[in-house]
Design a protein around this motif. Structure first.
Motif, PDB file in Angstrom:
ATOM      1  N   LYS A 122       0.817  -1.230   0.000  1.00 36.98           N
ATOM      2  CA  LYS A 122       0.000   0.000   0.000  1.00 36.98           C
ATOM      3  C   LYS A 122       0.849   1.278   0.000  1.00 36.98           C
ATOM      4  O   LYS A 122       0.663   2.181   0.824  1.00 36.98           O
ATOM      5  N   GLY A 123       1.829   1.310  -0.891  1.00 32.42           N
ATOM      6  CA  GLY A 123       2.599   2.554  -1.087  1.00 32.42           C
ATOM      7  C   GLY A 123       3.694   2.826  -0.072  1.00 32.42           C
ATOM      8  O   GLY A 123       4.303   3.897  -0.097  1.00 32.42           O
ATOM      9  N   SER A 124       3.948   1.878   0.857  1.00 35.97           N
ATOM     10  CA  SER A 124       5.115   2.091   1.744  1.00 35.97           C
ATOM     11  C   SER A 124       5.754   0.740   2.095  1.00 35.97           C
ATOM     12  O   SER A 124       5.226  -0.321   1.766  1.00 35.97           O
ATOM     13  N   PHE A 125       6.898   0.825   2.754  1.00 42.57           N
ATOM     14  CA  PHE A 125       7.636  -0.402   3.088  1.00 42.57           C
ATOM     15  C   PHE A 125       7.542  -0.713   4.581  1.00 42.57           C
ATOM     16  O   PHE A 125       7.694   0.193   5.414  1.00 42.57           O
ATOM     17  N   GLN A 126       7.305  -1.977   4.865  1.00 40.45           N
ATOM     18  CA  GLN A 126       7.414  -2.480   6.226  1.00 40.45           C
ATOM     19  C   GLN A 126       8.809  -3.110   6.309  1.00 40.45           C
ATOM     20  O   GLN A 126       9.121  -4.032   5.545  1.00 40.45           O
ATOM     21  N   VAL A 127       9.659  -2.585   7.200  1.00 37.53           N
ATOM     22  CA  VAL A 127      11.040  -3.087   7.296  1.00 37.53           C
ATOM     23  C   VAL A 127      11.245  -3.712   8.670  1.00 37.53           C
ATOM     24  O   VAL A 127      11.055  -3.044   9.693  1.00 37.53           O
ATOM     25  N   ASN A 128      11.623  -4.967   8.698  1.00 35.13           N
ATOM     26  CA  ASN A 128      11.818  -5.651   9.982  1.00 35.13           C
ATOM     27  C   ASN A 128      13.294  -5.948  10.227  1.00 35.13           C
ATOM     28  O   ASN A 128      13.981  -6.469   9.346  1.00 35.13           O
ATOM     29  N   THR A 129      13.740  -5.603  11.432  1.00 41.28           N
ATOM     30  CA  THR A 129      15.098  -5.976  11.833  1.00 41.28           C
ATOM     31  C   THR A 129      14.956  -7.064  12.902  1.00 41.28           C
ATOM     32  O   THR A 129      13.835  -7.467  13.231  1.00 41.28           O
ATOM     33  N   THR A 130      16.045  -7.507  13.485  1.00 43.71           N
ATOM     34  CA  THR A 130      15.921  -8.554  14.506  1.00 43.71           C
ATOM     35  C   THR A 130      15.238  -8.011  15.764  1.00 43.71           C
ATOM     36  O   THR A 130      14.748  -8.778  16.586  1.00 43.71           O
ATOM     37  N   SER A 131      15.186  -6.634  15.904  1.00 44.94           N
ATOM     38  CA  SER A 131      14.582  -6.097  17.133  1.00 44.94           C
ATOM     39  C   SER A 131      13.469  -5.076  16.895  1.00 44.94           C
ATOM     40  O   SER A 131      12.835  -4.642  17.846  1.00 44.94           O
TER      41      SER A 131
ATOM     42  N   LYS B  51       8.937   5.391   3.467  1.00 43.17           N
ATOM     43  CA  LYS B  51       8.372   5.667   2.142  1.00 43.17           C
ATOM     44  C   LYS B  51       9.183   4.917   1.076  1.00 43.17           C
ATOM     45  O   LYS B  51       8.630   4.365   0.146  1.00 43.17           O
ATOM     46  N   GLN B  52      10.527   4.931   1.223  1.00 42.37           N
ATOM     47  CA  GLN B  52      11.371   4.207   0.261  1.00 42.37           C
ATOM     48  C   GLN B  52      12.445   3.429   1.000  1.00 42.37           C
ATOM     49  O   GLN B  52      13.142   3.973   1.863  1.00 42.37           O
ATOM     50  N   PHE B  53      12.580   2.169   0.618  1.00 36.85           N
ATOM     51  CA  PHE B  53      13.599   1.309   1.213  1.00 36.85           C
ATOM     52  C   PHE B  53      14.753   1.153   0.225  1.00 36.85           C
ATOM     53  O   PHE B  53      14.531   0.949  -0.974  1.00 36.85           O
TER      54      PHE B  53
END
Ligand SMILES: Cc1cc2nc3c(=O)[nH]c(=O)nc-3n(C[C@H](O)[C@H](O)[C@H](O)COP(=O)(O)OP(=O)(O)OC[C@H]3O[C@@H](n4cnc5c(N)ncnc54)[C@H](O)[C@@H]3O)c2cc1C
Length: 369
Positions: free
Chosen positions: A125-134, A140-142
């Motif tokens: 939906k127009g954005s990024f979900q970014v997951n790290t280990t924590s 908006k842009q990855f």
């Protein structure tokens, strides 16, 4: 630390840090890398002059940081005389320990930094979900600047990750007396080694070797003695040079397969977009240059003046126009260098027409930016 950013960058090497410096002038930026600074990194540590002026514009003055100005190349092959030529643009001898730290110090003036590993990035939906280990973050842009090979490449199922990666690299600093104007490139069975000075007076030996040639030997020490030392120039280096570290740095699974500069709406920087063969000595300059292109092409999208699709398309086109030819010449050169017959014929030919070596090297570099 915020949870939402304009830009999140995975990877705090040369390309990621340069991007963090540029984007954080106008936008909210988070750069993520698992390692603390300063740290040693696999690299020949020859930085082409192509980007020295650009780094100066970011207030990173490498003329103040290193007096090692590399101007000439000496090339050798076991059992043959050496050949020497001027390096068309020349470059700086500077350790990654020092260079990455300089960029990091500059980047954290405006950008946030997280010491962690990105494990996933999903566009929705127009954005990024970014997951790290924590952390679970949004942007908006990855941007991926994770280098030659990372967990994320696997997670995204990138095509190059399916191919064999039959190369490994070894790096070590030594005390050794040599000119601080010279880069040496020595050929051996299954690979080649670069030797040159860095800013603190140490000499960096860094080599690339095929896994096939390495696996017949027990370890790096045996490989150095039994394979590299067959080249008489490397043999005398190992006799005289005193290691500055207890252990060398090693990495494996290096891939030179083609990659794409944009995938799944993610913008790829530096080695993540394409790795040039190290013998060209241009990977660092390309990494820094790719961050500049990304900044220029994404800026209108982040200001809401252009669609994401068009901005990413513009970046991909410009990346290909700027770097594809260099990568191709690098691939051809590496093929020649690792073929004994071609290399000895090539050396004979180059001794007759030495200007051809400078001309070929020129083809793997761009104009100063
Ligand atoms: C043997 C060898 C010799 C070389 N010699 C030279 C040379 O003399 N001159 C030259 O110009 N180039 C040389 N190169 C190429 C040069 O080192 C690279 O092109 C350059 O480092 C690319 O920078 P980068 O920012 O793309 O990646 P890198 O500098 O490798 O940075 C990638 C970063 O991403 C981080 N990262 C990885 N995965 C994750 C994750 N999941 N989440 C967050 N962070 C992550 C890593 O920790 C790393 O800090 C050489 C390469 C090799 C293999």
């Amino acid at each position: 630390m915020k949870k939402e950013y304009d830009i999140i960058i995975a990877g705090g090497g040369l390309s990621g840090l340069t991007a963090a410096i540029l984007f954080s002038k106008d936008f909210n930026v988070l750069c993520i890398d698992p390692d603390a600074y300063p740290r040693h990194k696999m690299c020949g540590e020859y930085l082409s002059n192509e980007v020295i002026g650009f780094l100066k514009s970011l207030e990173i003055d490498l003329d103040r940081e290193s007096s090692v100005d590399l101007e000439n190349l000496k090339f050798t092959l076991a059992g043959h005389r050496s050949i020497e030529c001027p390096l068309p643009q020349g470059g700086k001898g500077i350790s990654r320990y020092h260079l990455d730290h300089l960029l990091y110090q500059k980047a954290i003036k405006n950008a946030d930094f997280l010491q962690d590993k990105v494990i996933d990035a999903v566009f929705e939906k127009g954005s990024f979900q970014v997951n790290t280990t924590s952390q679970n973050l949004q942007c908006k842009q990855f941007i991926m600047a994770t280098g030659k090979r990372s967990l994320l490449d696997k997670k995204l199922d990138r095509e190059f990750i399916q191919q064999k990666s039959p190369w490994l690299a070894v790096k070590m600093h030594y005390k050794y007396d040599m000119s601080d104007r010279l880069v040496e490139l020595h050929n051996f069975d299954g690979g080649y080694a670069g030797i040159s000075k860095v800013e603190n007076g140490y000499v960096n030996l860094c080599y690339l070797a095929s896994y096939d040639s390495f696996k017949k030997h027990k370890n790096v020490t045996d490989f150095n003695e039994e394979v590299l030392s067959k080249n008489e120039f490397l043999n005398s280096f190992f006799k005289e040079a005193v290691p500055a570290w207890e252990q060398p740095i090693t990495i494996s699974q290096i891939s030179f397969e083609k990659k794409e500069p944009v995938e799944n709406n993610i913008l790829m920087l530096g080695d993540t977009a394409g790795l040039i063969h190290p013998l060209c000595g241009n990977g660092m300059a390309m990494a820094i240059h790719s961050a500049k292109i990304a900044f220029e092409e994404l800026h209108p999208f982040l200001r809401n003046d252009l669609s994401r699709e068009q901005a990413l398309k513009n970046y991909a086109n410009r990346w290909k126009k700027t770097f594809r030819k260099r990568l191709k010449i690098g691939r051809i050169l590496q093929g020649i260098l690792l073929n004994k017959t071609y290399t000895s014929w090539g050396l004979w030919f180059l001794r007759k027409f030495p200007f051809l070596l400078s001309t070929t090297i020129k083809g793997t570099h761009g104009k100063p930016i």
